[in-house]
Enzyme design. Structure first.
Site, PDB file in Angstrom:
ATOM      1  N   ASP A   1       0.862  -1.191   0.000  1.00 18.86           N
ATOM      2  CA  ASP A   1       0.000   0.000   0.000  1.00 18.86           C
ATOM      3  C   ASP A   1       0.896   1.237   0.000  1.00 18.86           C
ATOM      4  OD1 ASP A   1      -1.947   1.899   0.348  1.00 18.86           O
ATOM      5  OD2 ASP A   1      -2.791   1.032   2.176  1.00 18.86           O
TER       6      ASP A   1
ATOM      7  N   ASP B   1      -3.931   6.961  -3.890  1.00 16.71           N
ATOM      8  CA  ASP B   1      -3.785   5.947  -2.846  1.00 16.71           C
ATOM      9  C   ASP B   1      -4.286   4.635  -3.427  1.00 16.71           C
ATOM     10  OD1 ASP B   1      -3.819   4.406  -0.573  1.00 16.71           O
ATOM     11  OD2 ASP B   1      -5.194   5.673   0.556  1.00 16.71           O
TER      12      ASP B   1
ATOM     13  N   HIS C   1     -12.042   5.952   2.212  1.00 16.55           N
ATOM     14  CA  HIS C   1     -12.090   7.331   2.717  1.00 16.55           C
ATOM     15  C   HIS C   1     -12.003   8.313   1.564  1.00 16.55           C
ATOM     16  CE1 HIS C   1      -7.691   7.304   1.985  1.00 16.55           C
ATOM     17  NE2 HIS C   1      -7.788   6.053   2.415  1.00 16.55           N
TER      18      HIS C   1
ATOM     19  N   HIS D   1      -6.766  11.223   4.734  1.00 23.07           N
ATOM     20  CA  HIS D   1      -8.103  10.865   5.228  1.00 23.07           C
ATOM     21  C   HIS D   1      -8.833  12.168   5.542  1.00 23.07           C
ATOM     22  CE1 HIS D   1      -7.279   6.432   6.581  1.00 23.07           C
ATOM     23  NE2 HIS D   1      -6.692   6.735   5.442  1.00 23.07           N
TER      24      HIS D   1
ATOM     25  N   GLU E   1     -11.190   1.086  -0.728  1.00 25.44           N
ATOM     26  CA  GLU E   1     -10.312  -0.021  -0.341  1.00 25.44           C
ATOM     27  C   GLU E   1     -11.091  -1.020   0.507  1.00 25.44           C
ATOM     28  OE1 GLU E   1      -7.066   0.941   2.380  1.00 25.44           O
ATOM     29  OE2 GLU E   1      -8.030   2.843   2.846  1.00 25.44           O
TER      30      GLU E   1
ATOM     31  N   GLU F   1      -7.170  -1.705  -3.479  1.00 25.95           N
ATOM     32  CA  GLU F   1      -7.620  -0.322  -3.320  1.00 25.95           C
ATOM     33  C   GLU F   1      -7.410   0.473  -4.595  1.00 25.95           C
ATOM     34  OE1 GLU F   1      -6.716   3.418  -0.262  1.00 25.95           O
ATOM     35  OE2 GLU F   1      -5.239   1.816  -0.498  1.00 25.95           O
TER      36      GLU F   1
END
Length: 340
Positions: free
Chosen positions: A108, A119, A188, A196, A221, A321
């Protein structure tokens, strides 16, 4: 009542300078992410230590994004979480963990351009027995991506993710395990220089009727587990971020009495701002004997710590994700690639 725009008005909104800049920055960051993760797959293999894996991923990111202060760089520390550890594990100095053939590894990492963060995460295994677990989580993430959109309720996305995730099971060593959505982990929305940014995208059915809105960026995710489907904080912390809710005026009002904490905060502000960082990044900047000062900043609420999040030992967790941008005319899954 809501204002209904015609097609021409929507097209004009799409072509605004700000919208164009966001799309451009996200696409540039996403292309770097695709290239780095392709490279990462070539170097991640059993017998390799986590520290050089993380450092190689980050060095490649810095090079390809042409790192330049807050204009472009790493979005957050490289997560290399193994087996029952779901998230927020990156090696600290002296870490001697070696990847094994039987491991389930979550990779990640993030890339940012002008504070627009991509992300995206994937899971690697070296034994095909884990294929049903990876298939379940990949399918659940794709379901979440498909369900997401302007004016969609977050609870509806979570319900669809859970339904797909928990339709799968896996047999390991002669025992069948249901695959569970980890109910206290979520996706998020992503803000400017903030990973976030307030809204959480559940991966189970819940009562959050908050809606996704035009112009928002979301990380969809999902985490599937053979364990309890619930994580808690375990182990030594490596991830940190300055509290993005605090304004400059707020920071001035907080008494920081430890001199080492004050100097460390200057380093954090100068190099990371509100972007997450890890202890290896402080080491790289030449910071020494900073743990007490870092703890002081955490205790005062200036910095937030993000320790590893783990399910029960002996269980296995997978993660996939994607980052998407809710443009006026479409939903662009910027991190999508040929690999996932």
């Amino acid at each position: 009542m809501k204002t209904v725009l015609n097609k021409e008005e929507i097209k004009r909104k799409e072509k605004t300078e700000k919208n164009y800049e966001i799309v451009h920055d996200l696409r540039r960051a996403a292309e770097v992410h695709r290239q780095v993760r392709s490279y990462a797959r070539t170097l991640i293999k059993p017998g390799e230590s986590l520290t050089p894996i993380a450092e190689s991923i980050e060095a490649c990111t810095r090079r390809l994004v042409e790192e330049n202060g807050f204009e472009a760089g790493i979005g957050f520390p490289t997560g290399l979480s193994i087996n029952h550890c779901a998230a927020h594990y990156t090696p600290n100095a002296g870490d001697n963990v070696v990847l094994k053939h039987d491991d389930v590894l979550k990779v990640d990492f993030g890339v940012h351009v002008n504070g627009r963060i991509v992300d995206s995460a994937f899971t690697m295994t070296f034994d095909p027995k884990y294929d049903p677990l990876l298939e379940a989580v990949r399918d659940a993430t794709n379901t979440g991506v498909k369900a997401a959109g302007i004016d969609v309720r977050l609870c509806d996305v979570g319900e669809q993710i859970q339904e797909v995730m928990e339709s799968y099971e896996i047999e390991l060593n002669g025992k069948v395990y249901p695959i569970k959505s980890i109910r206290n982990l979520c996706g998020h929305n992503i803000g400017h220089y903030v990973i976030h940014s307030g809204k959480s995208v559940p991966i189970v059915k819940n009562g959050d009727t908050t809606r996704m809105e035009e112009g928002e960026i979301f990380a969809i995710e999902t985490f599937g587990s053979t364990g309890k489907g619930l994580v808690d904080a375990q182990g030594i912390c490596s991830h940190y971020a300055r509290n993005f809710d605090l304004t400059e005026q707020d920071l001035k009002k907080i008494p920081i009495r430890v001199p080492r904490a004050r100097s460390l905060l200057q380093t954090i502000n100068k190099n990371f701002g509100t972007l997450p960082f890890c202890r290896r990044y402080l080491d790289r900047l030449g910071e020494e004997k900073y743990l007490f000062g870092l703890k002081s900043l955490v205790d005062s609420g200036v910095v937030t710590d993000y320790p590893p999040l783990c399910d029960i030992p002996g269980s296995y967790v997978a993660q996939f994700e994607h980052t998407l941008f809710l443009r006026p005319t479409c939903k662009e899954v910027v991190s999508r690639g040929d690999d996932y």
